[in-house]
Design a protein around this motif. Structure first.
Motif, PDB file in Angstrom:
ATOM      1  N   LEU A 113       0.865  -1.183   0.000  1.00 31.98           N
ATOM      2  CA  LEU A 113       0.000   0.000   0.000  1.00 31.98           C
ATOM      3  C   LEU A 113       0.899   1.229   0.000  1.00 31.98           C
ATOM      4  O   LEU A 113       1.729   1.401   0.904  1.00 31.98           O
ATOM      5  CB  LEU A 113      -0.901   0.014   1.233  1.00 31.98           C
ATOM      6  CG  LEU A 113      -1.618   1.336   1.530  1.00 31.98           C
ATOM      7  CD1 LEU A 113      -2.598   1.677   0.423  1.00 31.98           C
ATOM      8  CD2 LEU A 113      -2.330   1.288   2.866  1.00 31.98           C
ATOM      9  N   GLU A 115       0.683   5.388  -0.175  1.00 26.96           N
ATOM     10  CA  GLU A 115      -0.194   6.547  -0.059  1.00 26.96           C
ATOM     11  C   GLU A 115       0.621   7.804  -0.323  1.00 26.96           C
ATOM     12  O   GLU A 115       1.699   7.982   0.258  1.00 26.96           O
ATOM     13  CB  GLU A 115      -0.830   6.613   1.328  1.00 26.96           C
ATOM     14  CG  GLU A 115      -1.739   5.423   1.611  1.00 26.96           C
ATOM     15  CD  GLU A 115      -2.415   5.544   2.952  1.00 26.96           C
ATOM     16  OE1 GLU A 115      -1.954   6.372   3.760  1.00 26.96           O
ATOM     17  OE2 GLU A 115      -3.392   4.820   3.191  1.00 26.96           O
ATOM     18  N   MET A 150      -3.938   6.642  -3.365  1.00 27.84           N
ATOM     19  CA  MET A 150      -3.520   5.342  -2.864  1.00 27.84           C
ATOM     20  C   MET A 150      -3.247   4.377  -4.010  1.00 27.84           C
ATOM     21  O   MET A 150      -3.946   4.374  -5.025  1.00 27.84           O
ATOM     22  CB  MET A 150      -4.600   4.760  -1.944  1.00 27.84           C
ATOM     23  CG  MET A 150      -4.776   5.519  -0.637  1.00 27.84           C
ATOM     24  SD  MET A 150      -6.122   4.852   0.377  1.00 27.84           S
ATOM     25  CE  MET A 150      -7.552   5.467  -0.525  1.00 27.84           C
ATOM     26  N   VAL A 152      -2.746   0.187  -4.291  1.00 26.37           N
ATOM     27  CA  VAL A 152      -2.864  -1.097  -3.610  1.00 26.37           C
ATOM     28  C   VAL A 152      -2.681  -2.184  -4.666  1.00 26.37           C
ATOM     29  O   VAL A 152      -3.571  -2.412  -5.488  1.00 26.37           O
ATOM     30  CB  VAL A 152      -4.218  -1.256  -2.898  1.00 26.37           C
ATOM     31  CG1 VAL A 152      -4.266  -2.581  -2.146  1.00 26.37           C
ATOM     32  CG2 VAL A 152      -4.472  -0.104  -1.951  1.00 26.37           C
ATOM     33  N   LEU A 347      -7.626  -1.698   4.973  1.00 27.96           N
ATOM     34  CA  LEU A 347      -8.081  -0.383   4.545  1.00 27.96           C
ATOM     35  C   LEU A 347      -9.549  -0.202   4.905  1.00 27.96           C
ATOM     36  O   LEU A 347     -10.358  -1.110   4.718  1.00 27.96           O
ATOM     37  CB  LEU A 347      -7.899  -0.216   3.039  1.00 27.96           C
ATOM     38  CG  LEU A 347      -6.469  -0.242   2.512  1.00 27.96           C
ATOM     39  CD1 LEU A 347      -6.475  -0.130   0.996  1.00 27.96           C
ATOM     40  CD2 LEU A 347      -5.660   0.880   3.123  1.00 27.96           C
ATOM     41  N   VAL A 392      -4.556  -6.532   1.429  1.00 27.58           N
ATOM     42  CA  VAL A 392      -3.627  -5.753   2.249  1.00 27.58           C
ATOM     43  C   VAL A 392      -4.107  -5.802   3.690  1.00 27.58           C
ATOM     44  O   VAL A 392      -5.216  -5.348   3.988  1.00 27.58           O
ATOM     45  CB  VAL A 392      -3.544  -4.297   1.751  1.00 27.58           C
ATOM     46  CG1 VAL A 392      -2.575  -3.507   2.606  1.00 27.58           C
ATOM     47  CG2 VAL A 392      -3.114  -4.273   0.299  1.00 27.58           C
TER      48      VAL A 392
END
Length: 414
Positions: A113, A115, A150, A152, A347, A392
């Motif tokens: 992940l 960000e 984000m 992922v 998440l 995740v």
């Protein structure tokens, strides 16, 4: 003598003017009060030869005046623009750009992940998601409220490079930002950036999660972290406002427990209680033990004993409240009860599934703390590995301080 010559020259100049004025061939200017004798269209034009001779006479008079020094030559020039003196700052220092902390990376068991704050450069100017990519993979999602983009993706995707050392597996990614020109123009007020990201895993140990919090630097950045996502369990007061200072309970009391995960420089997370086991010692492998929550978030204590234990509706994604009805081990050798739980986080935007749920039993059915009761369908059987979540996730094993449970005093009759 010079004075006499000056007087003679002045007299000659006056005489020449009088002769020119008395010459009938020269046209005199009309008085401002006199009317013309005839219309201009009726006035006869002088011959061409007479006009040329008149011009020559006037030119001679002017040349004579210049030669005698009676008229000064023209010396006027265009003025020169003055130079404006500007003050130069004293002691000025060029401000150097400060490296902002706008990228956060978290490494899960099988996915990564990443960000990125839209204010990537820390200047207040938000970047466009279309200009950002992780190894060619586009932005997966966005939290426009927090202005966070984000990514992922699985560890083997997005052009990742796997390197192996004697003790570690290292997955390397490249985060690239390419500025785009403003709409309708060919200009841009942002610079590009290339940020390196790595996830490290132990080859010889079971590592559930690693957290990476890299610092952004223009065109190159590489940071590696080994921090574990912090989970916690707390005993709370009856109104859930404060942490309970005492660990003493009586049979029949409801024990308020708060499970939480700390959210730092990344997007919102949702916490789950995957399993909980009660034991008489800190070591959960020592019998006797009692399973309170199992099967990836099914609170089986109420199903097995008819207690009022269960999860409360979840209002905050990073905090989960649940209640456990106090109990005692029969013929126990130790006066305390130890509760050890495995917590998970994903998440907050990811949908719940069979492995990420908080289910309570009441009456004859299961209820989910998030309201999505369908994820509780496997609590009566075995929740398999199938999941619709992003994959995740982070795990942590947390223990409560030992609880002391006592019997209430029996009431006597008189």
């Amino acid at each position: 003598m010079e004075f006499i010559l000056d007087v003679i020259f002045a007299l000659l100049f006056v005489v020449s003017l009088c002769d020119a004025w008395s010459d009938p061939r020269i046209q005199k200017p009309a008085s401002r009060w006199s009317l013309p004798q005839q219309m201009p269209s009726q006035r006869p034009s002088p011959p061409a030869s007479e006009s040329r001779r008149l011009a020559q006479d006037l030119q001679g008079v002017q040349s004579k005046q210049l030669s005698e020094g009676l008229v000064s030559p023209l010396v006027w020039r265009f003025p020169v623009t003055p130079e404006v003196q500007t003050d130069v700052a004293v002691g000025f220092e060029q401000r150097r750009p400060v490296t902002p902390r706008t990228v956060a990376v978290m490494c899960g068991e099988s996915a990564v992940l990443v960000e990125v704050k839209q204010d990537l450069f820390g200047t207040g100017q938000l970047i466009r998601p279309s200009g950002l990519s992780l190894g060619g993979c586009p932005v997966f999602g966005a939290d426009f409220g927090s202005k966070v983009l984000m990514f992922v993706y699985e560890l083997h995707q997005c052009g990742s490079v796997l390197m192996m050392t004697e003790n570690k597996l290292i997955y390397s990614f490249v985060l690239t930002y390419t500025p785009e020109p403003f709409m309708g123009t060919s200009i841009s007020r942002a610079e590009g950036a290339v940020i390196g990201v790595q996830c490290h895993y132990q080859r010889k140990q079971d590592v559930s999660s690693n957290v990476l919090m890299p610092t952004w630097a223009p065109y190159s950045s590489m940071r590696v972290g080994q921090e574990v996502l912090p989970f916690s369990l707390k005993l709370m007061t009856d109104d859930w406002t404060y942490q309970r200072p005492s660990n003493l309970y009586y049979l029949g009391d409801l024990i308020n427990i708060e499970a939480s995960v700390k959210v730092y420089n990344h997007g919102p997370l949702r916490v789950f209680v995957d399993s909980c086991v009660a034991s008489q010692t800190p070591d959960v492998r020592v019998l006797p033990t009692y399973s309170l929550i199992e099967n990836n978030g099914c609170f089986v204590d109420a199903r097995n004993t008819g207690s009022s234990s269960g999860f409360l509706p979840q209002s905050r994604s990073d905090v989960l409240h649940f209640q456990l009805e106090a109990f005692m081990f029969q013929q126990g050798e130790h006066p305390y009860i130890y509760i050890t739980c495995v917590l998970r986080a994903t998440l907050a935007s990811a949908p719940g599934d069979a492995r990420h749920k908080s289910c309570s039993f009441s009456g004859d059915r299961w209820f989910a703390a998030t309201g999505n009761d369908q994820v509780c369908g496997c609590c009566e059987s075995t929740c398999g590995p199938e999941m619709t979540n992003t994959g995740v996730q982070w795990e942590g094993q947390v223990s409560l301080s030992p609880l002391q449970v006592q019997e209430r005093q029996k009431l006597g009759f008189q």
